[in-house]
Design a protein around this motif. Structure first.
Motif, PDB file in Angstrom:
ATOM      1  N   VAL A 120       0.802  -1.217   0.000  1.00 37.61           N
ATOM      2  CA  VAL A 120       0.000   0.000   0.000  1.00 37.61           C
ATOM      3  C   VAL A 120       0.839   1.273   0.000  1.00 37.61           C
ATOM      4  N   VAL A 121       2.060   1.206   0.507  1.00 30.97           N
ATOM      5  CA  VAL A 121       2.947   2.381   0.484  1.00 30.97           C
ATOM      6  C   VAL A 121       4.274   1.968  -0.152  1.00 30.97           C
ATOM      7  N   PRO A 122       4.388   2.128  -1.496  1.00 31.06           N
ATOM      8  CA  PRO A 122       5.554   1.592  -2.210  1.00 31.06           C
ATOM      9  C   PRO A 122       6.888   2.094  -1.669  1.00 31.06           C
ATOM     10  N   GLU A 123       6.929   3.340  -1.139  1.00 36.88           N
ATOM     11  CA  GLU A 123       8.223   3.890  -0.706  1.00 36.88           C
ATOM     12  C   GLU A 123       8.559   3.536   0.748  1.00 36.88           C
ATOM     13  N   SER A 124       7.720   2.737   1.394  1.00 34.51           N
ATOM     14  CA  SER A 124       7.920   2.414   2.815  1.00 34.51           C
ATOM     15  C   SER A 124       9.130   1.511   3.020  1.00 34.51           C
ATOM     16  N   ASN A 125       9.861   1.701   4.132  1.00 35.68           N
ATOM     17  CA  ASN A 125      10.948   0.769   4.468  1.00 35.68           C
ATOM     18  C   ASN A 125      10.632  -0.026   5.737  1.00 35.68           C
ATOM     19  N   MET A 126       9.333  -0.068   6.079  1.00 34.30           N
ATOM     20  CA  MET A 126       8.924  -0.824   7.264  1.00 34.30           C
ATOM     21  C   MET A 126       8.918  -2.324   6.954  1.00 34.30           C
ATOM     22  N   PRO A 127       9.363  -3.149   7.905  1.00 36.41           N
ATOM     23  CA  PRO A 127       9.301  -4.596   7.647  1.00 36.41           C
ATOM     24  C   PRO A 127       7.860  -5.108   7.735  1.00 36.41           C
ATOM     25  N   GLY A 128       7.577  -6.208   7.055  1.00 29.10           N
ATOM     26  CA  GLY A 128       6.255  -6.827   7.144  1.00 29.10           C
ATOM     27  C   GLY A 128       6.177  -7.724   8.375  1.00 29.10           C
ATOM     28  N   TYR A 129       4.953  -7.949   8.853  1.00 27.61           N
ATOM     29  CA  TYR A 129       4.772  -8.803  10.037  1.00 27.61           C
ATOM     30  C   TYR A 129       3.745  -9.899   9.753  1.00 27.61           C
ATOM     31  N   PRO A 130       3.981 -10.706   8.681  1.00 24.43           N
ATOM     32  CA  PRO A 130       2.946 -11.647   8.244  1.00 24.43           C
ATOM     33  C   PRO A 130       2.607 -12.719   9.271  1.00 24.43           C
ATOM     34  N   TRP A 131       3.571 -13.047  10.170  1.00 24.12           N
ATOM     35  CA  TRP A 131       3.286 -14.138  11.111  1.00 24.12           C
ATOM     36  C   TRP A 131       2.194 -13.763  12.122  1.00 24.12           C
ATOM     37  N   LEU A 132       1.940 -12.464  12.294  1.00 24.64           N
ATOM     38  CA  LEU A 132       0.921 -12.055  13.260  1.00 24.64           C
ATOM     39  C   LEU A 132      -0.447 -12.622  12.882  1.00 24.64           C
ATOM     40  N   ALA A 133      -0.672 -12.796  11.568  1.00 19.56           N
ATOM     41  CA  ALA A 133      -1.968 -13.291  11.111  1.00 19.56           C
ATOM     42  C   ALA A 133      -2.131 -14.775  11.416  1.00 19.56           C
ATOM     43  N   ARG A 134      -1.007 -15.475  11.716  1.00 23.12           N
ATOM     44  CA  ARG A 134      -1.088 -16.914  11.969  1.00 23.12           C
ATOM     45  C   ARG A 134      -1.105 -17.239  13.448  1.00 23.12           C
ATOM     46  N   LYS A 135      -0.914 -16.208  14.295  1.00 18.71           N
ATOM     47  CA  LYS A 135      -0.881 -16.469  15.741  1.00 18.71           C
ATOM     48  C   LYS A 135      -2.160 -15.996  16.401  1.00 18.71           C
ATOM     49  N   GLN A 136      -2.715 -16.881  17.237  1.00 17.77           N
ATOM     50  CA  GLN A 136      -3.972 -16.556  17.906  1.00 17.77           C
ATOM     51  C   GLN A 136      -3.726 -15.800  19.214  1.00 17.77           C
ATOM     52  N   VAL A 137      -4.688 -14.970  19.574  1.00 11.48           N
ATOM     53  CA  VAL A 137      -4.680 -14.343  20.891  1.00 11.48           C
ATOM     54  C   VAL A 137      -5.416 -15.291  21.837  1.00 11.48           C
ATOM     55  N   THR A 138      -4.839 -15.574  23.005  1.00 10.15           N
ATOM     56  CA  THR A 138      -5.548 -16.445  23.938  1.00 10.15           C
ATOM     57  C   THR A 138      -6.046 -15.625  25.126  1.00 10.15           C
ATOM     58  N   ALA A 139      -7.228 -16.000  25.605  1.00  9.27           N
ATOM     59  CA  ALA A 139      -7.845 -15.284  26.723  1.00  9.27           C
ATOM     60  C   ALA A 139      -6.951 -15.340  27.956  1.00  9.27           C
ATOM     61  N   ASP A 140      -6.228 -16.462  28.083  1.00 13.73           N
ATOM     62  CA  ASP A 140      -5.361 -16.636  29.242  1.00 13.73           C
ATOM     63  C   ASP A 140      -4.264 -15.577  29.301  1.00 13.73           C
ATOM     64  N   ASP A 141      -3.627 -15.369  28.130  1.00 15.96           N
ATOM     65  CA  ASP A 141      -2.565 -14.355  28.052  1.00 15.96           C
ATOM     66  C   ASP A 141      -3.117 -12.974  28.380  1.00 15.96           C
ATOM     67  N   VAL A 142      -4.284 -12.670  27.794  1.00 20.19           N
ATOM     68  CA  VAL A 142      -4.852 -11.338  27.980  1.00 20.19           C
ATOM     69  C   VAL A 142      -5.213 -11.126  29.446  1.00 20.19           C
ATOM     70  N   ARG A 143      -5.680 -12.199  30.092  1.00 19.63           N
ATOM     71  CA  ARG A 143      -6.024 -12.094  31.512  1.00 19.63           C
ATOM     72  C   ARG A 143      -4.782 -11.728  32.318  1.00 19.63           C
ATOM     73  N   LYS A 144      -3.652 -12.344  31.965  1.00 21.94           N
ATOM     74  CA  LYS A 144      -2.409 -12.039  32.682  1.00 21.94           C
ATOM     75  C   LYS A 144      -1.969 -10.598  32.414  1.00 21.94           C
ATOM     76  N   MET A 145      -2.087 -10.175  31.135  1.00 19.01           N
ATOM     77  CA  MET A 145      -1.674  -8.811  30.799  1.00 19.01           C
ATOM     78  C   MET A 145      -2.509  -7.798  31.581  1.00 19.01           C
ATOM     79  N   MET A 146      -3.836  -8.028  31.581  1.00 20.06           N
ATOM     80  CA  MET A 146      -4.719  -7.069  32.261  1.00 20.06           C
ATOM     81  C   MET A 146      -4.527  -7.148  33.773  1.00 20.06           C
TER      82      MET A 146
END
Lengths: 294, 203
Positions: B130-156
């Motif tokens: 979407v931004v051809p001149e960007s030098n930011m790295p991609g983060y494709p693995w985020l789409a393959r990792k699930q958020v678990t309620a357990d982790d969020v409970r600990k964070m909160m």
């Protein structure tokens, strides 16, 4: 800062300055049992080291005094003495706000002047196009690209092909209120065979009467797709349904992408810019974008 | 006091040095710890929702703060570009705060609502799409990792320990809020939550 904290800070700052003054005074005064200036002191260090009883170098002492005077002057003039604002009443926020007000005033004068032209003229007016281009860079380039040629799922704005219409009113409405394009998913409504027939038709729209597989596709199309894309496939700008007879593709015109579009649908979203841009800015932007397609 | 005394007693000298240095601390730091404007949430600032908390964790983990600040300085140019200048009361629920110190990419503290969710997803998977001149790295693995309620409970739970006012009801809402969400969804939700506390002062 509330007054109590303010007084605490002011008190500590003042004490600190007074302590510095006292330090100079206390160390420069002669003591009764002191040896004469320039004479060797009685203390012996490390067996054979002795020091002379010399005063502080003048320049060094002066620097010390200057820092004290500067500290007092600074706290009188600028906000620094507790919660006092200082005689200049200067603040970083105030400076920013007055500069912002100046910039905004100049900018609004220019915007009003340029936005007074009709959109069609803005499209070819060099100054207005320049402002439009700047706005485009800030607000539109993220999705439509710096050169406005779009990306997959984000329309190319440099051609003369419009999903929702290219009239000034339509473009202004798109920017102001945003658009939501919805292609229904047909996964549960069409058979594999029917989808393949549709792909054959849509991937290469026939100029005359369709024949063979395309004719079968046309039969499905008239029944399931024509409500939005029109009986002749030219689309419907009121719904943002794309013209399927041309070579412009929003998501891609290869068979696999078309299959994905038909089976799972598409959700296009252009966000509203009502809260981000003024009416004049939207008008200039619309003129710029229309100018790109000409 | 005779300065020979200070020179000859190193313990006394250490104490006096500590006293002199702490003056700066008392004047510069202590007021920030007791002032309301820095310790109480600015009007409109709410604790993050569960999915946003998970996204914030991804933000910190991936080191987004190395290239993106979350602090609009009191400069007219920055206010024009990003939106209202940062206020201390906007960061009181932010542990650790994400002000950052370097901008390779733009400031993100007012990025919420500026792009749609789909744009963020595309951009995080492959910024150049979407931004051809960007030098930011991609983060494709985020789409393959699930958020678990357990982790969020600990964070909160951790956030609640350090003073973010989460209620028990907030904790009960976690499983529904994060069910089936990926870390990409969470990060997008977090980015969309980054807004100025006071919308009246928008540009």
């Amino acid at each position: 800062m509330n007054p109590t904290t303010g007084w605490l800070v002011a008190g500590v700052s003042l004490l600190n300055i007074l302590a510095c003054v006292w330090l100079i005074w206390a160390t420069s005064r002669r003591k009764p049992n002191e040896v004469a200036e320039g004479a060797v002191k009685e203390d012996v260090w490390d067996g054979d080291l002795r020091e002379l009883n010399n005063p502080l170098p003048r320049w060094w002492l002066n620097l010390f005094i200057i820092t004290i005077v500067f500290a007092i002057g600074y706290m009188v003039v600028f906000p620094g003495f507790g919660h006092m604002a200082g005689v200049l009443d200067w603040s970083k926020r105030g400076e920013m706000e007055s500069k912002l007000a100046q910039l905004t005033e100049r900018r609004e004068a220019k915007l009003n002047e340029l936005a007074a032209f009709p959109v069609a003229e803005i499209a070819s007016h060099p100054d207005a196009r320049k402002v439009g281009q700047e706005l485009f860079g800030s607000y539109c380039a993220g999705c439509h690209g710096a050169n406005a040629e779009g990306a997959r799922g984000y329309p190319n704005l440099t051609d003369d092909d419009w999903l929702y219409g290219g009239t000034p009113q339509a473009v202004v409405a798109s920017i102001t209120n945003g658009r939501g394009g919805v292609m229904t998913p047909f996964l549960s409504q069409l058979s594999n065979e029917q989808v393949s027939q549709l792909i054959a038709l849509v991937a290469d729209w026939p100029e005359g009467e369709p024949s063979g597989r395309q004719a079968e596709g046309m039969a499905v199309f008239r029944q399931r797709c024509a409500a939005c894309h029109g009986m002749d496939g030219h689309g419907n700008q009121a719904l943002g349904a794309p013209d399927l007879t041309d070579d412009t593709w929003l998501y891609g015109g290869d068979p696999d992408t078309i299959r994905e579009t038909i089976l799972f649908g598409r959700q296009g979203k252009m966000p509203s810019h009502k809260a981000l841009l003024s009416e004049q800015e939207i008008k200039l932007l619309a003129g710029y974008v229309i100018g790109l397609g000409q | 006091m005779n300065h020979e005394k200070v020179e000859k007693h190193i313990g006394l000298m250490a104490i006096l040095i500590a006293v002199v240095i702490s003056v700066g601390g008392i004047v510069e730091i202590v007021p920030l710890m007791i002032s309301k404007s820095t310790t109480e949430a600015a009007p409109g600032v709410e604790p993050l929702e569960p999915l946003q908390v998970a996204g914030r964790d991804v933000y910190v983990r991936e080191g987004c703060y190395n290239c993106h600040s979350q602090q609009v300085r009191y400069l007219a140019e920055e206010v024009l570009r990003y939106g209202p200048a940062a206020k201390p009361g906007e960061s009181v629920y932010d542990h650790p705060f994400q002000w950052g110190s370097k901008r390779t990419g733009p400031d993100l503290s007012r990025v919420g609502g500026r792009y749609n969710d789909e744009w963020h997803e595309l951009h995080l998977m492959d910024p150049r799409a979407v931004v051809p001149e960007s030098n930011m790295p991609g983060y494709p693995w985020l789409a393959r990792k699930q958020v678990t309620a357990d982790d969020v409970r600990k964070m909160m739970g951790a956030l609640r320990t350090v003073g973010v006012p989460y209620t028990d009801a907030d904790f009960e809402a976690i499983p529904d809020a994060v069910a089936g969400k990926t870390q990409l969804d969470a990060l997008v939700a977090y980015l969309q939550s980054l807004k100025a506390s006071d919308q009246e002062v928008t540009q």
